[in-house]
Design a protein around this motif. Structure first.
Motif, PDB file in Angstrom:
ATOM      1  N   ALA A 164       0.812  -1.220   0.000  1.00 14.70           N
ATOM      2  CA  ALA A 164       0.000   0.000   0.000  1.00 14.70           C
ATOM      3  C   ALA A 164       0.847   1.273   0.000  1.00 14.70           C
ATOM      4  O   ALA A 164       0.319   2.375  -0.189  1.00 14.70           O
ATOM      5  N   TYR A 165       2.163   1.125   0.210  1.00 16.52           N
ATOM      6  CA  TYR A 165       3.046   2.290   0.344  1.00 16.52           C
ATOM      7  C   TYR A 165       3.183   3.014  -0.984  1.00 16.52           C
ATOM      8  O   TYR A 165       3.423   2.409  -2.032  1.00 16.52           O
ATOM      9  N   GLY A 166       3.008   4.340  -0.923  1.00 20.40           N
ATOM     10  CA  GLY A 166       3.128   5.125  -2.145  1.00 20.40           C
ATOM     11  C   GLY A 166       3.113   6.610  -1.840  1.00 20.40           C
ATOM     12  O   GLY A 166       3.469   7.049  -0.732  1.00 20.40           O
ATOM     13  N   ARG A 167       2.681   7.379  -2.812  1.00 22.26           N
ATOM     14  CA  ARG A 167       2.722   8.833  -2.708  1.00 22.26           C
ATOM     15  C   ARG A 167       1.928   9.363  -1.514  1.00 22.26           C
ATOM     16  O   ARG A 167       2.378  10.256  -0.799  1.00 22.26           O
ATOM     17  N   LEU A 168       0.736   8.803  -1.286  1.00 24.35           N
ATOM     18  CA  LEU A 168      -0.088   9.285  -0.179  1.00 24.35           C
ATOM     19  C   LEU A 168       0.613   9.104   1.164  1.00 24.35           C
ATOM     20  O   LEU A 168       0.533   9.964   2.036  1.00 24.35           O
ATOM     21  N   ALA A 169       1.298   7.979   1.333  1.00 24.24           N
ATOM     22  CA  ALA A 169       2.004   7.719   2.593  1.00 24.24           C
ATOM     23  C   ALA A 169       3.101   8.752   2.822  1.00 24.24           C
ATOM     24  O   ALA A 169       3.251   9.283   3.931  1.00 24.24           O
ATOM     25  N   VAL A 170       3.871   9.042   1.792  1.00 31.15           N
ATOM     26  CA  VAL A 170       4.967  10.007   1.945  1.00 31.15           C
ATOM     27  C   VAL A 170       4.418  11.398   2.254  1.00 31.15           C
ATOM     28  O   VAL A 170       4.881  12.074   3.181  1.00 31.15           O
ATOM     29  N   LEU A 171       3.405  11.834   1.500  1.00 27.31           N
ATOM     30  CA  LEU A 171       2.842  13.165   1.712  1.00 27.31           C
ATOM     31  C   LEU A 171       2.203  13.283   3.103  1.00 27.31           C
ATOM     32  O   LEU A 171       2.237  14.351   3.720  1.00 27.31           O
ATOM     33  N   ALA A 172       1.630  12.185   3.595  1.00 31.99           N
ATOM     34  CA  ALA A 172       0.981  12.224   4.906  1.00 31.99           C
ATOM     35  C   ALA A 172       1.966  12.151   6.052  1.00 31.99           C
ATOM     36  O   ALA A 172       1.704  12.677   7.133  1.00 31.99           O
ATOM     37  N   GLN A 173       3.099  11.497   5.830  1.00 30.95           N
ATOM     38  CA  GLN A 173       3.979  11.178   6.953  1.00 30.95           C
ATOM     39  C   GLN A 173       5.238  12.038   7.064  1.00 30.95           C
ATOM     40  O   GLN A 173       5.898  12.012   8.107  1.00 30.95           O
ATOM     41  N   TRP A 174       5.568  12.809   6.055  1.00 26.54           N
ATOM     42  CA  TRP A 174       6.860  13.497   6.115  1.00 26.54           C
ATOM     43  C   TRP A 174       6.863  14.665   7.106  1.00 26.54           C
ATOM     44  O   TRP A 174       7.903  15.037   7.640  1.00 26.54           O
ATOM     45  N   ARG A 175       5.682  15.221   7.386  1.00 31.18           N
ATOM     46  CA  ARG A 175       5.617  16.284   8.404  1.00 31.18           C
ATOM     47  C   ARG A 175       4.301  16.211   9.190  1.00 31.18           C
ATOM     48  O   ARG A 175       3.842  17.220   9.722  1.00 31.18           O
ATOM     49  N   SER A 176       3.729  15.018   9.245  1.00 33.12           N
ATOM     50  CA  SER A 176       2.514  14.776  10.015  1.00 33.12           C
ATOM     51  C   SER A 176       2.597  13.402  10.666  1.00 33.12           C
ATOM     52  O   SER A 176       3.376  12.551  10.238  1.00 33.12           O
ATOM     53  N   ASP A 177       1.769  13.183  11.658  1.00 32.51           N
ATOM     54  CA  ASP A 177       1.585  11.858  12.243  1.00 32.51           C
ATOM     55  C   ASP A 177       0.221  11.352  11.795  1.00 32.51           C
ATOM     56  O   ASP A 177      -0.802  11.991  12.074  1.00 32.51           O
ATOM     57  N   ALA A 178       0.201  10.230  11.097  1.00 32.51           N
ATOM     58  CA  ALA A 178      -1.045   9.678  10.557  1.00 32.51           C
ATOM     59  C   ALA A 178      -1.306   8.308  11.165  1.00 32.51           C
ATOM     60  O   ALA A 178      -0.427   7.441  11.160  1.00 32.51           O
ATOM     61  N   LYS A 179      -2.512   8.121  11.689  1.00 34.38           N
ATOM     62  CA  LYS A 179      -2.879   6.850  12.306  1.00 34.38           C
ATOM     63  C   LYS A 179      -4.236   6.394  11.796  1.00 34.38           C
ATOM     64  O   LYS A 179      -5.128   7.211  11.558  1.00 34.38           O
ATOM     65  N   LEU A 180      -4.384   5.084  11.658  1.00 31.79           N
ATOM     66  CA  LEU A 180      -5.686   4.511  11.353  1.00 31.79           C
ATOM     67  C   LEU A 180      -6.420   4.348  12.680  1.00 31.79           C
ATOM     68  O   LEU A 180      -6.046   3.521  13.498  1.00 31.79           O
ATOM     69  N   ALA A 181      -7.434   5.182  12.899  1.00 33.92           N
ATOM     70  CA  ALA A 181      -8.083   5.254  14.209  1.00 33.92           C
ATOM     71  C   ALA A 181      -9.119   4.156  14.419  1.00 33.92           C
ATOM     72  O   ALA A 181      -9.259   3.629  15.519  1.00 33.92           O
ATOM     73  N   MET A 182      -9.879   3.816  13.368  1.00 30.28           N
ATOM     74  CA  MET A 182     -10.865   2.744  13.482  1.00 30.28           C
ATOM     75  C   MET A 182     -11.356   2.328  12.099  1.00 30.28           C
ATOM     76  O   MET A 182     -11.348   3.134  11.158  1.00 30.28           O
ATOM     77  N   LYS A 183     -11.747   1.076  11.993  1.00 26.97           N
ATOM     78  CA  LYS A 183     -12.370   0.576  10.766  1.00 26.97           C
ATOM     79  C   LYS A 183     -13.888   0.660  10.923  1.00 26.97           C
ATOM     80  O   LYS A 183     -14.413   0.543  12.025  1.00 26.97           O
ATOM     81  N   VAL A 184     -14.564   0.871   9.811  1.00 25.09           N
ATOM     82  CA  VAL A 184     -16.023   0.988   9.821  1.00 25.09           C
ATOM     83  C   VAL A 184     -16.589   0.021   8.793  1.00 25.09           C
ATOM     84  O   VAL A 184     -16.275   0.115   7.598  1.00 25.09           O
ATOM     85  N   HIS A 185     -17.415  -0.901   9.271  1.00 23.64           N
ATOM     86  CA  HIS A 185     -17.973  -1.918   8.377  1.00 23.64           C
ATOM     87  C   HIS A 185     -18.959  -1.287   7.394  1.00 23.64           C
ATOM     88  O   HIS A 185     -19.655  -0.319   7.724  1.00 23.64           O
ATOM     89  N   ARG A 186     -19.005  -1.841   6.221  1.00 20.09           N
ATOM     90  CA  ARG A 186     -19.881  -1.314   5.173  1.00 20.09           C
ATOM     91  C   ARG A 186     -21.350  -1.319   5.590  1.00 20.09           C
ATOM     92  O   ARG A 186     -22.142  -0.480   5.141  1.00 20.09           O
ATOM     93  N   SER A 187     -21.719  -2.221   6.488  1.00 23.11           N
ATOM     94  CA  SER A 187     -23.114  -2.323   6.920  1.00 23.11           C
ATOM     95  C   SER A 187     -23.560  -1.131   7.773  1.00 23.11           C
ATOM     96  O   SER A 187     -24.753  -0.955   8.014  1.00 23.11           O
ATOM     97  N   ALA A 188     -22.606  -0.305   8.204  1.00 26.38           N
ATOM     98  CA  ALA A 188     -22.951   0.866   9.010  1.00 26.38           C
ATOM     99  C   ALA A 188     -23.572   1.977   8.169  1.00 26.38           C
ATOM    100  O   ALA A 188     -24.159   2.917   8.703  1.00 26.38           O
ATOM    101  N   PHE A 189     -23.440   1.874   6.851  1.00 26.30           N
ATOM    102  CA  PHE A 189     -23.888   2.934   5.952  1.00 26.30           C
ATOM    103  C   PHE A 189     -25.209   2.591   5.287  1.00 26.30           C
ATOM    104  O   PHE A 189     -25.575   1.430   5.137  1.00 26.30           O
ATOM    105  N   THR A 190     -25.893   3.647   4.849  1.00 28.48           N
ATOM    106  CA  THR A 190     -27.073   3.501   4.003  1.00 28.48           C
ATOM    107  C   THR A 190     -26.903   4.418   2.796  1.00 28.48           C
ATOM    108  O   THR A 190     -26.786   5.632   2.971  1.00 28.48           O
TER     109      THR A 190
END
Length: 272
Positions: A164-190
């Motif tokens: 999954a590593y690519g441009r988005l990871a570099v842009l997000a991480q070079w001067r920010s802290d990025a964390k995956l806070a929680m997953k959301v199941h598709r069934s939560a949406f309508t």
């Protein structure tokens, strides 16, 4: 806390349905929405920018948490439902009708602000890279708490060398802290989307000295735009990049996904 009818009743009252063209998926789970609103910390009297509120599910949770919310919505079908919320929380909600990609968010907010949004899928990445860009740092936003498709969220927090590593990871991480806070199941949406979703939480970090954001953005665009090619080929279009590789002792036969975020920062510094 305002006494509000269930969100499903609001949607039925105003004849709303999620627009596929606008990348909409509505969340009804109040407990989940409260958990999302809690991720930026105490929001009491804090300014928050929300993009694409739709009928106002997440907006409710933010208002309940005490935030002063500015919501940008381009689907005018949703405006009456949001107006009901503004009346229920006097002075706490400002609704702007328009395209979030065409609005200067810093000028609109006028003070440091948090961004919390269930981003419309079709504009999420464009908004995210815009918030991460620019030479001025730290940014006016204090944190980003954003819903993405799980695949996109994983690209944002990816480690060097992972699939999954690519441009988005570099842009997000070079001067920010990025964390995956929680997953959301598709069934939560309508209606339920075809894919899983996830919340990413990003906070600004210290910016490395002597690095131009513009050069770093150009480097990552070139390197990952042709990610199967060796760096000596993919970076030819960036003046000074191949020479910088040699000066830093980075093998030009390597591919972009093998370079750590710090390597890209060093390259951008050497070019700059």
């Amino acid at each position: 806390m305002a006494d509000l009818p269930p969100l499903r009743e609001v949607i039925a009252k105003h004849g709303l349905s999620a627009s596929k063209a606008l990348g909409q998926n509505f969340l009804f789970d109040a407990q989940l929405l409260d958990r999302i609103a809690a991720l930026p910390g105490d929001l009491q009297d804090r300014p928050v920018l929300e993009i694409g509120p739709g009928p106002g599910g997440l907006t409710r949770a933010l208002l309940k948490a005490g935030a002063r919310v500015t919501a940008i919505e381009m689907d005018r079908r949703c405006l009456p439902a949001l107006d009901d919320l503004a009346q229920a929380y006097p002075g706490q909600l400002r609704v702007i009708e328009g395209d979030a990609l065409k609005i200067d968010h810093n000028e609109l907010m006028g003070e440091p602000f948090a961004i919390v949004a269930n981003l419309p899928y079709n504009v999420g990445t464009a908004l995210f890279t815009r918030w991460l860009g620019g030479e001025g740092w730290p940014p006016q936003w204090t944190s980003l708490t954003l819903m993405f498709q799980l695949e996109v969220a994983q690209r944002i927090v990816a480690a060097t060398g992972s699939g999954a590593y690519g441009r988005l990871a570099v842009l997000a991480q070079w001067r920010s802290d990025a964390k995956l806070a929680m997953k959301v199941h598709r069934s939560a949406f309508t209606p339920p989307p075809k894919v899983m979703s996830a919340i990413v939480h990003v906070t600004p970090a210290e910016m490395p000295d002597g690095v131009s954001a513009r050069i770093l953005e150009r480097l990552t665009e070139a390197a990952f735009g042709q990610r199967r090619k060796m760096l000596r080929q993919s970076l030819k279009a960036v003046p000074g990049a191949v020479e910088a590789l040699e000066a830093l002792g980075i093998d030009p036969q390597r591919r972009a996904e093998t370079l750590a975020v710090g390597d890209f920062v060093a390259l951008a510094r050497a070019i700059g």
